[in-house]
Structure formats: structure tokens, C-alpha cells
Design a protein around this motif. Structure first.
Motif, PDB file in Angstrom:
ATOM      1  N   ASP A   1       0.857  -1.185   0.000  1.00 19.52           N
ATOM      2  CA  ASP A   1       0.000   0.000   0.000  1.00 19.52           C
ATOM      3  C   ASP A   1       0.895   1.236   0.000  1.00 19.52           C
ATOM      4  O   ASP A   1       1.110   1.868   1.029  1.00 19.52           O
ATOM      5  N   TYR A   2       1.406   1.552  -1.182  1.00 18.35           N
ATOM      6  CA  TYR A   2       2.311   2.688  -1.284  1.00 18.35           C
ATOM      7  C   TYR A   2       1.584   4.029  -1.219  1.00 18.35           C
ATOM      8  O   TYR A   2       2.218   5.058  -1.028  1.00 18.35           O
TER       9      TYR A   2
ATOM     10  N   GLY B   1      12.086  10.623   2.925  1.00 17.81           N
ATOM     11  CA  GLY B   1      10.660  10.314   2.829  1.00 17.81           C
ATOM     12  C   GLY B   1      10.406   9.017   2.080  1.00 17.81           C
ATOM     13  O   GLY B   1       9.571   8.207   2.481  1.00 17.81           O
ATOM     14  N   ILE B   2      11.139   8.796   1.001  1.00 22.15           N
ATOM     15  CA  ILE B   2      10.993   7.552   0.237  1.00 22.15           C
ATOM     16  C   ILE B   2      11.490   6.375   1.073  1.00 22.15           C
ATOM     17  O   ILE B   2      10.876   5.296   1.079  1.00 22.15           O
ATOM     18  N   GLY B   3      12.575   6.593   1.799  1.00 21.98           N
ATOM     19  CA  GLY B   3      13.110   5.539   2.661  1.00 21.98           C
ATOM     20  C   GLY B   3      12.166   5.130   3.773  1.00 21.98           C
ATOM     21  O   GLY B   3      12.194   3.997   4.233  1.00 21.98           O
ATOM     22  N   VAL B   4      11.326   6.036   4.207  1.00 21.10           N
ATOM     23  CA  VAL B   4      10.319   5.717   5.220  1.00 21.10           C
ATOM     24  C   VAL B   4       9.082   5.122   4.561  1.00 21.10           C
ATOM     25  O   VAL B   4       8.468   4.184   5.089  1.00 21.10           O
ATOM     26  N   ALA B   5       8.714   5.627   3.394  1.00 19.94           N
ATOM     27  CA  ALA B   5       7.472   5.224   2.730  1.00 19.94           C
ATOM     28  C   ALA B   5       7.482   3.765   2.290  1.00 19.94           C
ATOM     29  O   ALA B   5       6.458   3.089   2.360  1.00 19.94           O
ATOM     30  N   ILE B   6       8.617   3.265   1.844  1.00 19.92           N
ATOM     31  CA  ILE B   6       8.669   1.891   1.348  1.00 19.92           C
ATOM     32  C   ILE B   6       8.374   0.883   2.455  1.00 19.92           C
ATOM     33  O   ILE B   6       7.509   0.014   2.292  1.00 19.92           O
TER      34      ILE B   6
ATOM     35  N   LEU C   1       5.078  -1.709   2.803  1.00 20.27           N
ATOM     36  CA  LEU C   1       5.245  -3.142   3.007  1.00 20.27           C
ATOM     37  C   LEU C   1       4.571  -3.609   4.296  1.00 20.27           C
ATOM     38  O   LEU C   1       4.012  -4.710   4.345  1.00 20.27           O
ATOM     39  N   LEU C   2       4.610  -2.781   5.325  1.00 17.12           N
ATOM     40  CA  LEU C   2       3.898  -3.117   6.558  1.00 17.12           C
ATOM     41  C   LEU C   2       2.391  -3.136   6.324  1.00 17.12           C
ATOM     42  O   LEU C   2       1.689  -4.019   6.820  1.00 17.12           O
ATOM     43  N   MET C   3       1.904  -2.192   5.542  1.00 15.04           N
ATOM     44  CA  MET C   3       0.467  -2.121   5.286  1.00 15.04           C
ATOM     45  C   MET C   3      -0.043  -3.345   4.531  1.00 15.04           C
ATOM     46  O   MET C   3      -1.182  -3.765   4.740  1.00 15.04           O
ATOM     47  N   VAL C   4       0.780  -3.939   3.663  1.00 11.06           N
ATOM     48  CA  VAL C   4       0.327  -5.154   2.972  1.00 11.06           C
ATOM     49  C   VAL C   4       0.192  -6.299   3.969  1.00 11.06           C
ATOM     50  O   VAL C   4      -0.709  -7.127   3.855  1.00 11.06           O
TER      51      VAL C   4
ATOM     52  N   LEU D   1      -3.604  -9.618   7.343  1.00 17.00           N
ATOM     53  CA  LEU D   1      -4.166  -9.885   8.665  1.00 17.00           C
ATOM     54  C   LEU D   1      -5.660  -9.567   8.696  1.00 17.00           C
ATOM     55  O   LEU D   1      -6.456 -10.326   9.255  1.00 17.00           O
ATOM     56  N   ALA D   2      -6.046  -8.458   8.076  1.00 15.87           N
ATOM     57  CA  ALA D   2      -7.472  -8.089   8.041  1.00 15.87           C
ATOM     58  C   ALA D   2      -8.278  -9.106   7.250  1.00 15.87           C
ATOM     59  O   ALA D   2      -9.384  -9.494   7.661  1.00 15.87           O
TER      60      ALA D   2
END
Length: 143
Positions: free
Chosen positions: A74-75, A96-101, A105-108, A113-114
Motif C-alpha cells: 500500500d504505497y 521520505g521515500i526511505g520511510v514510505a517503502i 510493506l507493513l500495510m500489505v 491480517l485483516a
């Protein structure tokens, strides 16, 4: 270092909620990372930063589809968080890109889990239907 006001944080949170629901239901396009980065940039007052983070993440998912229930990072949420963190830290686009990636990946993983959690409720609803228990069906339904 910059900071975000309470109003900006609330707007970013509401936008993140809206764009995730939009991806699931309508699919107009707010769920694209470039659009999410643009709107996050507008909210924090740094459109260039938002577009740079969002466009870079958009390039990472070009041609990737969610066919057959597959989950992709979920980018779009990553673009929102990455833009905000880059603005707060003052460290720029690369940060910002280094944090966003990793956020994407955590959101996927949270998406998986959902989906897994939803099967629990589906089985409870199936059992309630077998018992002809209409109240339990409504109570366990996620609608």
C-alpha cells in the motif's frame, strides 16, 4: 525541523482513511501513490515533496495488479506517511521515500491480517445461518 499542526494531522488521518476506503469501494484514483502524495503535500504545504515521494512510489507499482485476491504494498499510505515524516524531519525526499517503502510493506501485511480476520466472522455467520439465528447473523456481520 518542521512540525505539523493538529489540523494537518487530522486532515492527513482523514485522508488516509478516505483513500483506503476508496481503494476498496469505488476506485476513482485517490489510492494511487502520486495522488496520495500530491494531496498529502497540499495538506502539509510542500507539494514538491509530496509529488516526489508519491511519484517515486508510483513507479514502483506500475504494472502490478491485484488479480485473484493478491495483495500488493500500500504505497499510497506510504506516500502519506513518507511525505509527512520527510517534512517533519526536514531531511528531504530521499528520507521520505526511505520511510514510505517499509510503511507500504507493513500495510500489505496488515491487509493480509485483516483478510484473515474476516474469515473468522464469515465462519461465525455460516454457523448462525445453519442454526437459523438471524440476530447472530446481523450481529456478526461487518456491514
Amino acid at each position: 525541523m518542521n512540525s505539523l499542526s493538529v489540523v494537518q494531522i487530522i486532515l492527513l488521518s482523514l485522508f488516509a482513511f478516505f483513500q483506503i476506503n476508496e481503494i476498496i469501494t469505488v476506485g476513482i484514483g485517490f489510492g494511487n501513490p502520486v495522488n496520495a502524495g500530491l494531496i498529502a503535500g497540499l495538506i502539509i504545504g510542500d507539494v514538491k515533496l509530496g509529488l516526489a515521494v508519491g511519484a517515486t512510489l508510483q513507479l514502483m507499482i506500475l504494472g502490478v495488479g491485484t488479480f485473484g485476491g493478491a495483495s500488493i504494498p500500500d504505497y499510497a499510505t506510504g506516500a502519506i506517511i513518507g511525505t509527512a515524516i520527510a517534512h517533519i524531519s526536514g531531511k528531504g525526499i530521499n528520507y521520505g521515500i526511505g520511510v514510505a517503502i517499509p510503511v507500504g510493506l507493513l500495510m500489505v501485511q496488515l491487509d493480509i491480517l485483516a483478510r484473515f480476520t474476516n474469515t473468522y466472522f464469515a465462519h461465525r455467520i455460516d454457523k448462525a445461518i445453519d442454526r437459523n439465528d438471524d440476530k447472530a447473523v446481523v450481529r456478526n456481520s461487518l456491514y
